[in-house]
Design a protein around this motif. Sequence first.
Motif, PDB file in Angstrom:
ATOM      1  N   VAL A 148       3.213 -16.135 -44.015  1.00 13.59           N
ATOM      2  CA  VAL A 148       2.741 -15.055 -43.152  1.00 13.59           C
ATOM      3  C   VAL A 148       3.043 -15.423 -41.701  1.00 13.59           C
ATOM      4  N   ASP A 149       3.996 -14.722 -41.114  1.00 15.40           N
ATOM      5  CA  ASP A 149       4.376 -14.967 -39.719  1.00 15.40           C
ATOM      6  C   ASP A 149       5.046 -13.705 -39.195  1.00 15.40           C
ATOM      7  N   ASP A 150       4.744 -13.333 -37.954  1.00 12.37           N
ATOM      8  CA  ASP A 150       5.361 -12.127 -37.402  1.00 12.37           C
ATOM      9  C   ASP A 150       6.798 -12.376 -36.951  1.00 12.37           C
ATOM     10  N   GLN A 151       7.226 -13.642 -36.911  1.00  7.75           N
ATOM     11  CA  GLN A 151       8.607 -13.961 -36.534  1.00  7.75           C
ATOM     12  C   GLN A 151       9.483 -14.034 -37.788  1.00  7.75           C
ATOM     13  N   ASN A 152      10.432 -13.109 -37.883  1.00  8.27           N
ATOM     14  CA  ASN A 152      11.306 -13.027 -39.045  1.00  8.27           C
ATOM     15  C   ASN A 152      12.068 -14.329 -39.288  1.00  8.27           C
ATOM     16  N   GLY A 153      12.543 -14.964 -38.216  1.00  9.44           N
ATOM     17  CA  GLY A 153      13.314 -16.198 -38.355  1.00  9.44           C
ATOM     18  C   GLY A 153      12.525 -17.311 -39.036  1.00  9.44           C
ATOM     19  N   ILE A 154      11.268 -17.437 -38.693  1.00 11.65           N
ATOM     20  CA  ILE A 154      10.421 -18.464 -39.321  1.00 11.65           C
ATOM     21  C   ILE A 154      10.188 -18.130 -40.783  1.00 11.65           C
ATOM     22  N   ALA A 179       5.223 -12.039 -45.525  1.00 15.26           N
ATOM     23  CA  ALA A 179       4.464 -10.945 -44.925  1.00 15.26           C
ATOM     24  C   ALA A 179       4.530 -11.076 -43.409  1.00 15.26           C
ATOM     25  N   PRO A 180       4.881  -9.975 -42.705  1.00 13.26           N
ATOM     26  CA  PRO A 180       4.936 -10.015 -41.246  1.00 13.26           C
ATOM     27  C   PRO A 180       3.590  -9.732 -40.588  1.00 13.26           C
ATOM     28  N   ASN A 181       2.597  -9.313 -41.379  1.00 15.17           N
ATOM     29  CA  ASN A 181       1.290  -8.973 -40.806  1.00 15.17           C
ATOM     30  C   ASN A 181       0.184  -9.146 -41.851  1.00 15.17           C
ATOM     31  N   GLY A 182      -1.049  -9.015 -41.392  1.00 21.56           N
ATOM     32  CA  GLY A 182      -2.203  -9.239 -42.254  1.00 21.56           C
ATOM     33  C   GLY A 182      -2.331  -8.249 -43.393  1.00 21.56           C
ATOM     34  N   LYS A 183      -2.051  -6.983 -43.136  1.00 20.66           N
ATOM     35  CA  LYS A 183      -2.198  -5.955 -44.168  1.00 20.66           C
ATOM     36  C   LYS A 183      -1.302  -6.265 -45.367  1.00 20.66           C
ATOM     37  N   ILE A 184      -0.043  -6.554 -45.101  1.00 20.15           N
ATOM     38  CA  ILE A 184       0.901  -6.870 -46.185  1.00 20.15           C
ATOM     39  C   ILE A 184       0.518  -8.189 -46.846  1.00 20.15           C
TER      40      ILE A 184
END
Length: 127
Positions: free
Chosen positions: A8-14, A32-37
């Motif tokens: 779970v990280d908002d940075q796609n590269g990570i 997942a890019p955010n908490g909901k997902i």
Amino acid sequence: MDKKILIVDDQNGIRMLLTEVFSSEGYQTYQAPNGKIALEIVREHAPDLVLLDMKIPGMDGLDILKHVKKIDSSIKVIMMTAYGELDMIKEATELGAIMHFTKPFDIDELRLAVNTELLETPTTLGT
């Protein structure tokens, strides 16, 4: 039995880097890019371990951690933080995070920590 890791990280590269590393180790990975997902994946796939960024727009890492532990308290969570968020680490540990890594982290250290947590877990009868 395949062990499952949620990243779970908002940075796609990570997310891409960690997915590549842990997929090559033989883990089934989810992103997942955010908490909901992230919480949808936790409910649907019950990962064994979550690599969770502390700072995510919307629902932050502490909120996500609280929800993950409510859904399944046995899921292991490793926090990933930027330098300067160490005050939040104490709270994350109290909420059940098993450890944290400060970005930029050493990928080999993180890989070793994940392998240690997932491969040295005693198996219970019936699993």
